[in-house]
Design a protein around this motif. Sequence first.
Motif: not given
Length: 471
Positions: A115, A141, A144, A160
Amino acid sequence: MLNQEIIAKFYDIVGKENVETNQASLLAYSYDSTPQYQAMPDAVIAPRNTEEVADIVSICNQYRIPIVPRGSGTNLCAGTTPIKGGIVLLFKHMNQILETDEENLTMTVQPGVFTKEINDRALEVGLFYPPDPGSMHISQIGGNISENSGGLRGLKYGVTRDYVMGLEVVLANGDIIRTGGKLAKDVAGYDLTRLIVGSEGTLGVITEATLKLIPQPETKKTMLALYSDLEAAAESVSAIIANRIIPATLEFLDQATLKVVEDFAKIGLPTEAKAVLLIEQDGAPEIVERDMKKMAELCRENRAFDVSVAKTEQDAEKLTAARRTALSALSRLKPTTILEDATVPRSEIANMVRAITEIANKYQLTICTFGHAGDGNLHPTCLTDARNQEEIERVEKAFAEIFEKAIELGGTITGEHGVGVMKLPYLHLKVGEAGLEVMRQIKKALDPNNILNPGKIFVQQHEEESRVNEQ
């Protein structure tokens, strides 16, 4: 579950070097950052591209082998613990930023990108990726997106979900689909992008994401407000929002957390305060100046005994960095640290903080509270020892009451950590039995063999019946 014939099929797809079955590797991926949850997988596989993911999933679907997609394992709901065994899918090879599109303000990435790397790459071209989970330096990511992670900037910029414009996803049968894209508007059919975001790997395996970027804020300022009691700090949060000010960051730390963070970071935090608000605003200079002045006034009106603005960017960064160390700092005190994220409407922050304190006293527990107070997302953190079964039983009862109180105040059982295994027993409090059944039907339609991260968020009806029969 895995025989040599099946393992040989995986070797053919990804190469023998990307399939791990030795005990050391299996043990390393048997747990994530959630205390008290651990289960051994049967293999750990690292695909190199989407096609390999699809081939792996197809085989798993054929033989009904569970698959757990995993990033860095930083989640706090046991979302990547392979509780049913099977395959842990790693994305260490799928870790590229594929494109930064400055014309459309997007970035296309593979799931294994960290991230922080996304944020840094955006800043290099004067753009900004706002989601900033506390683990952003090491979280990926893909994780996330699966957990719909939040962060310190969630109040002003969202989570997100608000920055995922499109996805490439491998479904349970091995089909590859693309959702969304680089479009400001797109209402063609169901919003499958949002369905996948936050589904914790239970509906598909994310292999690519198109993220929204925004212009980098011109400037920012950081302020620290100190209080002699918790409720005054919580009331300040409500006052700031009620005055139509939306700061970029509005963080809350109680004294216990503050002392531990200062001992860890050693930057001169005022440990005499019973509570602290860390407030950051960004944007145009004149707006930042106006908002900071007004928020300082509101804090003083609500009994802050000291309000100070960081004099330099370095000082401001130290304060924010120290807040990010809260969990790491607290985890040094006891063998087991259980961090939760009960969330309430912002106007109920004071009531929720008071309830957490009362519940901690009732069960004779050490619960430190910090979190994203501006969006009502509090992190009551219990310092305990998993080896003390009697105390752990009190911890479980305390958190059950905390979740119930959050729901009573119009909140939810999780604001950013996800449900996973840890919150599974409490999801019905939020969505009801009818809501659970809708989720089960969606899961059944997309994953009829229940191979994608099974046993997370909720249990399927046949699993529930099996568990009852076993008891």
